[in-house]
Structures are given as structure tokens and as C-alpha cells.
Design an enzyme around this catalytic site. Structure first.
Site, PDB file in Angstrom:
ATOM      1  CD  GLU A   1      -1.460   2.074 -29.005  1.00 33.35           C
ATOM      2  OE1 GLU A   1      -2.644   2.372 -29.258  1.00 33.35           O
ATOM      3  OE2 GLU A   1      -1.056   0.899 -28.967  1.00 33.35           O
TER       4      GLU A   1
ATOM      5  CE  LYS B   1       9.933   9.252 -19.740  1.00 29.03           C
ATOM      6  NZ  LYS B   1      11.056   8.303 -19.816  1.00 29.03           N
TER       7      LYS B   1
ATOM      8  CD  GLU C   1       0.499  -5.513 -23.388  1.00 32.10           C
ATOM      9  OE1 GLU C   1       0.556  -4.634 -22.530  1.00 32.10           O
ATOM     10  OE2 GLU C   1       0.430  -5.267 -24.609  1.00 32.10           O
TER      11      GLU C   1
ATOM     12  CB  CYS D   1       1.065  -2.445 -28.718  1.00 32.10           C
ATOM     13  SG  CYS D   1       2.217  -1.233 -28.143  1.00 32.10           S
TER      14      CYS D   1
ATOM     15  CB  VAL E   1       2.208   3.893 -17.027  1.00 26.86           C
ATOM     16  CG1 VAL E   1       2.775   5.301 -17.147  1.00 26.86           C
ATOM     17  CG2 VAL E   1       3.170   3.005 -16.248  1.00 26.86           C
ATOM     18  N   GLY E   2      -0.764   4.459 -18.106  1.00 27.94           N
ATOM     19  CA  GLY E   2      -1.698   5.326 -18.831  1.00 27.94           C
ATOM     20  C   GLY E   2      -2.846   5.789 -17.945  1.00 27.94           C
TER      21      GLY E   2
ATOM     22  N   GLY F   1       2.477   3.133 -23.842  1.00 28.22           N
ATOM     23  CA  GLY F   1       3.057   2.310 -22.778  1.00 28.22           C
ATOM     24  C   GLY F   1       1.979   1.454 -22.150  1.00 28.22           C
ATOM     25  CB  SER F   2       1.902  -0.443 -19.016  1.00 26.68           C
ATOM     26  OG  SER F   2       1.957   0.516 -17.991  1.00 26.68           O
TER      27      SER F   2
END
Ligand code: UN1
Length: 513
Positions: free
Chosen positions: A266, A191, A401, A300, A248-249, A244-245
Site C-alpha cells: 500500500e 516492525k 507525492e 496517503c 521502498v515498495g 510506505g513509499s
């Protein structure tokens, strides 16, 4: 504005016609069962519609997982060197089409052509690395403690791998994950980020051209809720790899926990360059400029913090600010552009918000600080390269970040303080030191608790054959790329072959000395 003005001439050739793109499921390009599509627009010029893509739902995702699951057994049993042949071929196709793909990618996510070429190159590198692994995939052979017994370990694949990939490296990161998954014998459902679906469609086209068996590589476009969550919840998906962030992780981690689904994360970074008093200051400025404003700071690994020894602080700040102000911001398709736009309106807003936060916290704005809105700039999400000086390590702009063209410069009194500032954040992806003192370089190499470390180079620029990832809230202990990346997509099986013809009990029938 010159970079913008010349954009049309160089952007007009060689780009695809706008059209509707479909999901790639079981070797077919199919429309979503939802009947819905979404638009993808060029962040440098919102008038430019890159394409429309399927706004998929759980049915589409589940169909892709079923296809990947059906393809799994044959793929698993295909000898790894044969699996490698397909991946190698994809590398060759990407190499042939590098420039074309890079142009579409710049149009899709904004970073300058040199960098999108680099992004495709990273996928090519990964293809060759993964293909080479097809003839290695090393396990161990060890002596047994018992006579006439053979011990070894082998990697076994997991099944269907679900990949959720970001927009900042639209082809390199899907390649890191997907090619490692494939070479280990897994099948893939991916995705892509909704801001960069075309790059992943182009990668699927390369797999199609390479003749990959149906169902081994599947792409489903759409939202995190509609496609990502069903992927995480589908029990046929045996491993999720997400970039991703951190926010969300963390959510994904919770969703995977009840079933112990394998998970590779990651996530965020707050990477630092430490400039010592004995550094080559001009070299450090070069590095900081590239690290902070390459990809418009949307890596990142971006250099979002810099700490500089007080003896060279003023010189460094003055030089960096001057260079940042001189960067040409514009459409990445123009070869003269140094820095492209932010990827989206919401990213631009985040950057603006942080500029406000930094100013209110009392940091000194020494370069940039404004969104660019005049003329053609108004059609995109442009922001000036921005440098804050006199930043304190506790300020939010030094801790959080931002993921945009903003860097925070802090003064330090000593090497020891630099290390303390460097490690004083919740992330641990990348860090770097500029020094001519080998003792300082090695000490920092030992003491910086980050997954990646550079000496006399900025925080960006990882190569595919070493592990990529970070400590603390950057990751969950895994790495991608390199040989380490194989660990995400395989499990160890230890095998003991007893050819003695009699029962030999480990730990018991061994002779005592
Ligand atoms: C990322 O920022 O998500 O090391 C990936 C680098 C690139 C990859 C970055 N090779 O900066």
C-alpha cells in the site's frame, strides 16, 4: 503563535514519563541483542524526548519470527470465534484508553488530538470488525457436478505474517493489518516505523493485557535495513504487508519475487478533488481544506491536487487561500490547534523543496509557502498550509507525492478534462468529485481509476469495513481492511467430499444432456 503558547498547560498532564521501551517477543519485553537504542522525539518540540527504543538487528527479528512460528500451530487451531474474543478485548482496552493513547500518539507524530483520537478509533473499529469476522470467515458451498459429492471452499492461514507499518496512522494501520492477520489464524511480527514505535508498543500492551497467547503478536523496533530486510528474507515469514513509499515498495517487491513470498503493498498517492461548475463551492472548500491539511497533508489519501471548473475557479481559489491562511498551526496537544507539524526534519525539507519546485515551475503561491521557525516553532518541524494555484497538470507538484501540507490547484474547462487530469498520474488511491449533477457523479464514479472514490466529500475518510487501497503504482492489486483484507492473510482451499462410495471422475462421469 497562540496555539504554541498554551501548549505547555495542556501537554503537561497525563503523558508518560520518558523511559526505555523494549521489543515484545514471545510475550516478554526484551532488550535488543545489539545493546543499542534510538531516541524518539516530539516533532512539535524537539526538547521533549518521548522515549528510547531498541535499535534491533536481524538476531532480534529472527528470534521474534521463531516465537511467532512456534505459536502458530496452536493459534491456527484455536477456533476463530475464540481468536475473536482476544481481538474484541483489545478493542475494549483501546476504547477505555483512547484518550491516553491519542495523547501519546500526538506527542509522538504531531497530528492534532482530534485526529489521533480518530486513529485510535479506527483501530477500535478494526478490532470489532475483525472480531465479528471470527464468526464468519465465509467461504463458499456449491453444488457438485456429480451426485453424492459436496463442494466447499475455506480460508486457511499462511503462517507468520510480517508487517511493516508507517508513521502517519501509527495504530490504525497496524490494526488493519494485524487484526486481519490474527483472525485468519496467522501469528504476527511487526516492525513499526521508527518515528512512531510507541503507538505500536501501546498496541502490544493492549494485546498483552487481553491475554493473547505468547508469541502470537511480536514487535521489533528498528531500521528498515536492520529489521525490515531480515523480515522479508526470513523464509518462515509467509506474507509481508507493507505501507510506505512506492520506491521502498518496489524494492520489497523485488526481494519477495524469487521465493514468491506473498506480498501486500500500500504505497503512494496523488489524490484529486474535482470541483464542477455546479458544485456547492463552500462545501468543496471545506472538503479541500480538510483533505489537504488534515494530518498536515501526511495521509496517503491526502488531497494533494484539486481541479476546478473555470466558471468557479477564481471564487474557489480565493476562498481556499483565505481559509488555509486562517488555519492555526501549532502543537497538536493544544485543542485549539488546527494543524500540527511535519513528522520529521526530512519531511519538512521535502515540503520546502517542493515549494521551491512549484515556484520555479511557474505556479502561483496563494497561501503559505514557508516553514515556521519563530520562537517555539523553531523547536519543531512546522510549515504553513500551502496552496499553489495556476498549476499545470504536467508540473512536478501536480505529479509527485509530497506528503505534506501542500496542495496544487488546476483550472479545467470541462468535466471530461477534469477526469483526464484526475487519471493522469501514476498513482490511483483516492479521488473525489463535487457536483450536484447525478449524471456527472455516476460517470466519474465509473471512470476514475482509483481504489477509493468520494462524491461531495474529500479524498480522505475511508471506513474500515470497505476495502482500502489503490490502483497503478499505489498498490499491487490487494486491499486491506474490509473483507477484502482477509485475502492478504489467507489462502483458499477448495474441498471436495465424495460420499458416493465409488470413483466419480469430474468432467468425465457427468451425464451429457
Ligand atoms: C493513510 O492515509 O495511510 O481514509 C490511511 C483515511 C483514513 C486512513 C488513511 N481513514 O484518510
Amino acid at each position: 503563535m497562540s496555539a504554541i503558547a498554551t501548549e505547555k498547560s495542556s501537554a503537561s498532564h497525563d503523558l508518560r514519563e520518558t523511559r526505555e521501551y523494549r521489543n515484545y517477543i514471545n510475550g516478554e519485553w526484551v532488550a535488543s541483542k545489539s545493546g543499542k537504542t534510538f531516541e524518539n522525539r516530539n516533532p512539535a518540540n524537539n526538547d521533549d524526548l518521548v522515549g528510547t527504543f531498541q535499535e534491533s538487528n536481524a538476531d532480534d527479528l529472527n528470534a521474534a519470527v521463531d516465537a511467532a512460528d512456534r505459536a502458530y500451530n496452536a493459534w491456527r487451531l484455536t477456533p476463530a470465534p475464540r481468536r475473536a474474543d482476544y481481538i474484541y478485548r483489545v478493542g475494549e482496552i483501546l476504547k477505555r484508553d483512547k484518550d491516553k493513547i491519542a495523547r501519546e500518539m500526538t506527542r509522538e507524530m504531531g497530528k492534532v488530538l482530534q485526529e489521533t483520537r480518530g486513529d485510535v478509533q479506527e483501530a477500535i473499529d478494526m478490532a470489532y470488525l475483525a472480531a465479528g469476522e471470527g464468526r464468519r470467515l465465509y467461504g463458499q458451498t456449491t453444488p457438485s457436478e456429480l451426485p453424492n459429492k459436496f463442494n466447499m471452499s475455506v480460508r486457511m492461514p499462511l503462517g507468520v505474517a510480517g508487517l511493516i507499518t508507517p508513521w502517519n496512522f501509527p495504530i490504525a494501520i497496524p490494526a488493519w493489518k494485524g487484526m486481519a492477520a490474527l483472525i485468519c489464524g496467522n501469528t504476527v511480527v511487526i516492525k513499526p516505523a521508527s518515528l512512531t514505535p510507541l503507538s505500536v508498543v501501546m498496541l502490544a500492551e493492549a494485546f498483552e493485557e487481553a491475554g493473547l497467547p505468547k508469541g502470537v503478536w511480536n514487535v521489533v523496533t528498528g531500521g528498515g535495513r536492520e529489521v525490515g530486510e531480515p523480515m522479508i528474507q526470513n523464509e518462515k515469514v509467509k506474507v509481508i504487508s507493507f505501507t510506505g513509499s512506492t520506491e521502498v515498495g518496489r524494492g520489497i517487491s523485488k526481494m519477495c519475487a524469487p521465493t514468491f513470498k506473498h506480498l501486500h503493498l500500500e504505497m503512494g498517492g496523488k489524490n484529486i478533488i474535482m470541483v464542477m461548475d455546479d458544485a456547492d463551492v463552500d462545501l468543496a472548500v471545506d472538503g479541500a481544506l480538510w483533505g489537504a491539511f488534515g494530518t498536515a497533508g501526511q495521509r496517503c489519501t491526502a488531497t494533494s491536487r484539486i481541479t476546478v471548473h473555470k466558471k468557479v475557479y477564481d471564487e474557489f481559489v480565493e476562498k481556499l487561500a483565505k481559509r488555509a491562511k486562517a488555519l492555526r498551526v501549532g502543537n497538536g496537544l493544544d485543542e485549539k490547534t488546527d494543524m500540527g507539524p511535519n513528522v520529521s526534519d526530512s519531511q519538512l525539507k521535502t515540503v520546502q523543496e517542493y515549494v521551491g519546485i512549484g515556484t520555479n515551475e511557474g505556479a502561483t503561491l496563494v497561501a503559505g509557502g514557508k516553514a515556521l521557525t519563530d520562537g517555539e516553532y523553531g523547536k519543531g518541524f512546522f510549515h504553513q498550509p500551502t496552496v499553489f494555484a495556476d498549476v499545470k497538470p504536467t508540473m512536478r507538484i501536480a505529479q509527485e507525492e509530497i506528503f505534506g501540507p501542500v496542495t496544487a490547484v488546476m483550472k479545467c474547462d470541462s468535466f471530461e478534462e477534469a477526469i483526464e487530469i484526475g487519471n493522469g498520474v501514476r498513482y490511483g488511491l483516492s479521488s473525489s468529485i463535487y457536483t450536484r449533477d447525478i449524471n456527472k457523479a455516476y460517470t466519474a464514479m465509473r471512470d476514475m481509476y482509483t481504489g477509493i472514490f468520494y462524491v461531495n466529500a474529500p479524498t480522505i475518510g475511508a471506513e474500515v469495513h470497505l476495502p482500502f487501497g489503490g490502483t497503478k503504482e499505489t498498490g499491487n492489486g490487494h486491499r486491506e481492511a474490509g473483507v477484502a483484507g482477509l485475502d492478504v492473510f489467507s489462502e483458499w482451499k477448495s474441498i471436495y467430499v465424495d460420499y458416493s462410495g465409488s470413483l466419480q471422475r469430474a468432467q468425465i462421469d457427468t451425464e451429457e444432456i
